[in-house]
Design an enzyme around this catalytic site. Structure first.
Site, PDB file in Angstrom:
ATOM      1  CG  ASP A   1     110.900 116.665 121.824  1.00  0.00           C
ATOM      2  OD1 ASP A   1     111.595 117.298 122.567  1.00  0.00           O
ATOM      3  OD2 ASP A   1     109.897 116.150 122.279  1.00  0.00           O
TER       4      ASP A   1
ATOM      5  CE1 TYR B   1     103.835 105.815 114.752  1.00  0.00           C
ATOM      6  CE2 TYR B   1     105.830 105.758 113.158  1.00  0.00           C
ATOM      7  CZ  TYR B   1     104.439 105.420 113.363  1.00  0.00           C
ATOM      8  OH  TYR B   1     103.678 105.045 112.468  1.00  0.00           O
ATOM      9  CG  ASN B   2     107.648 101.971 121.607  1.00  0.00           C
ATOM     10  OD1 ASN B   2     107.763 101.179 121.077  1.00  0.00           O
ATOM     11  ND2 ASN B   2     107.849 102.340 122.905  1.00  0.00           N
TER      12      ASN B   2
ATOM     13  CB  ALA C   1     116.291 108.353 123.981  1.00  0.00           C
TER      14      ALA C   1
ATOM     15  CG  ASN D   1     113.052 109.554 119.247  1.00  0.00           C
ATOM     16  OD1 ASN D   1     113.774 109.892 120.285  1.00  0.00           O
ATOM     17  ND2 ASN D   1     112.338 110.603 118.856  1.00  0.00           N
TER      18      ASN D   1
ATOM     19  CB  SER E   1     101.858 107.157 119.069  1.00  0.00           C
ATOM     20  OG  SER E   1     102.286 108.285 119.546  1.00  0.00           O
TER      21      SER E   1
END
Length: 253
Positions: A43, A156-157, A151, A113, A159
């Site tokens: 990714d 991270y969001n 997307a 992201n 997590s």
């Protein structure tokens, strides 16, 4: 129908081995002349490729030679032309980060992201949040905060316990990272058109860095974040395995 394919690969040995096999089998056109760009890696490499080729007309099709591969398709050596011809296109609009540092310098970057602010030292960050010119939170004491696109909402969001956003929802997620005060604040959902400004209070004692898709700026005092609808990243997925399906499936995992 023939396709001019350009291959790009990360430094990982598995990606480099795939590059050698696929370029020998299908040819390797210059990116500026390609109908499609095939990215081999994970990714992170896909994000790098999308940023690097955003000025080209060719969409990007990823094949996973990394770990997670949320933005990638499965790796197969055969039938690539047919897969590319059947692939479905998603269009992603990134966020634009405008960061101001303590020395007065300004830095602009795009993030597919998320844009995140993270404490730079041992002490928690103190942040003030304004949305569309209206003060919404006087003080957020935390390890950081981020604004995520749909997307990026499973990265991270997610997590940081942020919500998964459907593709095409025209919504951004504002998520706190390890909030201390207010302890139970769970973040906010904002319209895609929102202009988010995050100011760092007491940056001398509590320094903060800003990050846009792993491109970092240290010692920031303020960060402005808004969507960049004029920038369109075209990404290809195998039928039935596009981002919308993946985001829905992730919520039932």
């Amino acid at each position: 129908m023939s396709l001019a394919i350009a291959f790009a690969a990360s430094d990982a040995p598995s990606a480099q081995a795939a590059l050698a096999v696929l370029s020998a089998r299908y040819g390797d056109a210059p990116e500026a002349e390609a109908d499609v760009i095939v990215a081999l890696g994970g990714d992170g490499f896909m994000l790098q490729t999308l940023h690097r080729t955003q000025g080209l007309d060719a969409p990007v099709y990823g094949m996973n030679r990394g770990t997670v591969g949320f933005l990638m398709n499965g790796y197969l050596e055969g039938g690539l032309v047919e897969r590319l011809q059947r692939a479905q296109e998603e269009v992603l609009n990134p966020l634009r980060m405008h960061a101001t540092r303590s020395d007065g310098s300004e830095h602009v970057a795009l993030a597919i992201n998320e844009v995140s602010l993270l404490r730079q030292g041992p002490q928690a960050a103190k942040l003030r949040i304004t949305v569309d010119g209206r003060l919404r939170m006087e003080e957020l004491v935390c390890d950081g905060a981020l604004v995520s696109t749909p997307a990026g909402s499973t990265a991270y969001n997610y997590s940081a316990h942020g919500p998964i956003l459907p593709i095409g929802s025209d919504v951004l997620a504002l998520t706190a990272i390890a909030p201390f005060r207010p302890r139970r604040w769970r973040g906010a959902l904002l319209p895609k058109s929102a202009h988010v400004r995050i100011d760092v209070t007491n940056p001398e004692r509590r320094p903060v860095m800003a990050d846009a898709d792993s491109r970092s700026v240290r010692d920031v005092v303020s960060v402005d974040i808004r969507s960049a609808p004029e920038v369109a990243h075209r990404i290809l997925f195998d039928p039935g395995h596009g981002l919308e399906e993946r985001l829905i499936r992730e919520q039932f995992a």
